[in-house]
Design a protein around this motif. Sequence first.
Motif, PDB file in Angstrom:
ATOM      1  N   LYS A   5     -17.496   1.468  -4.313  1.00  0.00           N
ATOM      2  CA  LYS A   5     -16.748   1.647  -5.550  1.00  0.00           C
ATOM      3  C   LYS A   5     -16.741   3.103  -6.005  1.00  0.00           C
ATOM      4  O   LYS A   5     -15.858   3.521  -6.745  1.00  0.00           O
ATOM      5  CB  LYS A   5     -17.334   0.771  -6.661  1.00  0.00           C
ATOM      6  N   LYS A   6     -17.735   3.881  -5.560  1.00  0.00           N
ATOM      7  CA  LYS A   6     -17.809   5.294  -5.928  1.00  0.00           C
ATOM      8  C   LYS A   6     -17.000   6.169  -4.981  1.00  0.00           C
ATOM      9  O   LYS A   6     -16.684   7.304  -5.313  1.00  0.00           O
ATOM     10  CB  LYS A   6     -19.265   5.748  -5.944  1.00  0.00           C
ATOM     11  N   ASP A   7     -16.687   5.658  -3.789  1.00  0.00           N
ATOM     12  CA  ASP A   7     -15.888   6.409  -2.821  1.00  0.00           C
ATOM     13  C   ASP A   7     -14.438   6.453  -3.265  1.00  0.00           C
ATOM     14  O   ASP A   7     -13.987   5.578  -4.031  1.00  0.00           O
ATOM     15  CB  ASP A   7     -15.949   5.742  -1.440  1.00  0.00           C
ATOM     16  N   LYS A  11      -7.012   3.635   2.303  1.00  0.00           N
ATOM     17  CA  LYS A  11      -5.855   2.852   2.746  1.00  0.00           C
ATOM     18  C   LYS A  11      -6.046   2.569   4.211  1.00  0.00           C
ATOM     19  O   LYS A  11      -6.109   3.504   5.002  1.00  0.00           O
ATOM     20  CB  LYS A  11      -4.567   3.631   2.514  1.00  0.00           C
ATOM     21  N   PRO A  12      -6.214   1.313   4.594  1.00  0.00           N
ATOM     22  CA  PRO A  12      -6.167   0.122   3.747  1.00  0.00           C
ATOM     23  C   PRO A  12      -7.385   0.045   2.831  1.00  0.00           C
ATOM     24  O   PRO A  12      -8.388   0.708   3.084  1.00  0.00           O
ATOM     25  CB  PRO A  12      -6.161  -1.020   4.763  1.00  0.00           C
ATOM     26  N   PRO A  13      -7.296  -0.786   1.790  1.00  0.00           N
ATOM     27  CA  PRO A  13      -8.422  -0.914   0.857  1.00  0.00           C
ATOM     28  C   PRO A  13      -9.692  -1.375   1.570  1.00  0.00           C
ATOM     29  O   PRO A  13      -9.637  -2.150   2.523  1.00  0.00           O
ATOM     30  CB  PRO A  13      -7.954  -1.995  -0.118  1.00  0.00           C
ATOM     31  N   ALA A  14     -10.833  -0.878   1.112  1.00  0.00           N
ATOM     32  CA  ALA A  14     -12.124  -1.279   1.672  1.00  0.00           C
ATOM     33  C   ALA A  14     -12.343  -2.772   1.449  1.00  0.00           C
ATOM     34  O   ALA A  14     -11.941  -3.325   0.415  1.00  0.00           O
ATOM     35  CB  ALA A  14     -13.239  -0.477   1.026  1.00  0.00           C
ATOM     36  N   LYS A  15     -12.968  -3.406   2.427  1.00  0.00           N
ATOM     37  CA  LYS A  15     -13.286  -4.836   2.353  1.00  0.00           C
ATOM     38  C   LYS A  15     -14.684  -5.058   2.902  1.00  0.00           C
ATOM     39  O   LYS A  15     -15.167  -4.278   3.729  1.00  0.00           O
ATOM     40  CB  LYS A  15     -12.302  -5.660   3.185  1.00  0.00           C
ATOM     41  N   VAL A  16     -15.313  -6.136   2.464  1.00  0.00           N
ATOM     42  CA  VAL A  16     -16.605  -6.551   2.991  1.00  0.00           C
ATOM     43  C   VAL A  16     -16.500  -8.028   3.335  1.00  0.00           C
ATOM     44  O   VAL A  16     -16.110  -8.841   2.493  1.00  0.00           O
ATOM     45  CB  VAL A  16     -17.747  -6.328   1.971  1.00  0.00           C
ATOM     46  N   TYR A  17     -16.841  -8.337   4.573  1.00  0.00           N
ATOM     47  CA  TYR A  17     -16.842  -9.718   5.047  1.00  0.00           C
ATOM     48  C   TYR A  17     -18.274 -10.159   5.305  1.00  0.00           C
ATOM     49  O   TYR A  17     -19.102  -9.382   5.767  1.00  0.00           O
ATOM     50  CB  TYR A  17     -16.066  -9.852   6.358  1.00  0.00           C
ATOM     51  N   GLN A  18     -18.549 -11.417   5.042  1.00  0.00           N
ATOM     52  CA  GLN A  18     -19.848 -12.017   5.338  1.00  0.00           C
ATOM     53  C   GLN A  18     -19.685 -12.918   6.553  1.00  0.00           C
ATOM     54  O   GLN A  18     -18.687 -13.627   6.675  1.00  0.00           O
ATOM     55  CB  GLN A  18     -20.321 -12.829   4.146  1.00  0.00           C
ATOM     56  N   ASP A  79     -11.550  -3.942  -2.389  1.00  0.00           N
ATOM     57  CA  ASP A  79     -11.302  -2.927  -3.387  1.00  0.00           C
ATOM     58  C   ASP A  79      -9.926  -3.149  -4.005  1.00  0.00           C
ATOM     59  O   ASP A  79      -8.916  -3.114  -3.303  1.00  0.00           O
ATOM     60  CB  ASP A  79     -11.383  -1.535  -2.750  1.00  0.00           C
ATOM     61  N   SER A  80      -9.892  -3.383  -5.273  1.00  0.00           N
ATOM     62  CA  SER A  80      -8.623  -3.667  -5.960  1.00  0.00           C
ATOM     63  C   SER A  80      -8.082  -2.431  -6.697  1.00  0.00           C
ATOM     64  O   SER A  80      -7.043  -2.515  -7.355  1.00  0.00           O
ATOM     65  CB  SER A  80      -8.790  -4.820  -6.941  1.00  0.00           C
ATOM     66  N   ARG A  81      -8.790  -1.311  -6.588  1.00  0.00           N
ATOM     67  CA  ARG A  81      -8.301  -0.099  -7.248  1.00  0.00           C
ATOM     68  C   ARG A  81      -7.027   0.381  -6.576  1.00  0.00           C
ATOM     69  O   ARG A  81      -6.800   0.160  -5.414  1.00  0.00           O
ATOM     70  CB  ARG A  81      -9.350   1.024  -7.168  1.00  0.00           C
ATOM     71  N   LYS A  82      -6.225   1.085  -7.317  1.00  0.00           N
ATOM     72  CA  LYS A  82      -4.971   1.645  -6.789  1.00  0.00           C
ATOM     73  C   LYS A  82      -5.093   3.111  -6.605  1.00  0.00           C
ATOM     74  O   LYS A  82      -5.783   3.813  -7.230  1.00  0.00           O
ATOM     75  CB  LYS A  82      -3.798   1.343  -7.715  1.00  0.00           C
TER      76      LYS A  82
END
Length: 82
Positions: A5-7, A11-18, A79-82
């Motif tokens: 969130k600080k980075d 693009k593409p938005p960051a994602k984390v999968y479990q 990441d939902s930020r634009k």
Amino acid sequence: MEGLKKDPVSKPPAKVYQYQYEGRTVYYLPPACCDGMSTLMDDDCNVICSPDGGITGAGDAKCPEFFKKATNQKLIWEDSRK
């Protein structure tokens, strides 16, 4: 995820999968771009390996079987930020 969130927004938005992998819960972060490498971490945020990405697309070759053995994929953050 707090670090992501600080980075800057990627693009593409960051994602984390479990996933479940070798009897434990792990977290997969896809490569951010181009020839970047993915990151696979354990519950304590220790890096296990890079399953894919890089110039060859094969990551760091420390866990080449990850995508064959990993189960129960679940998107847990995007990441939902634009």
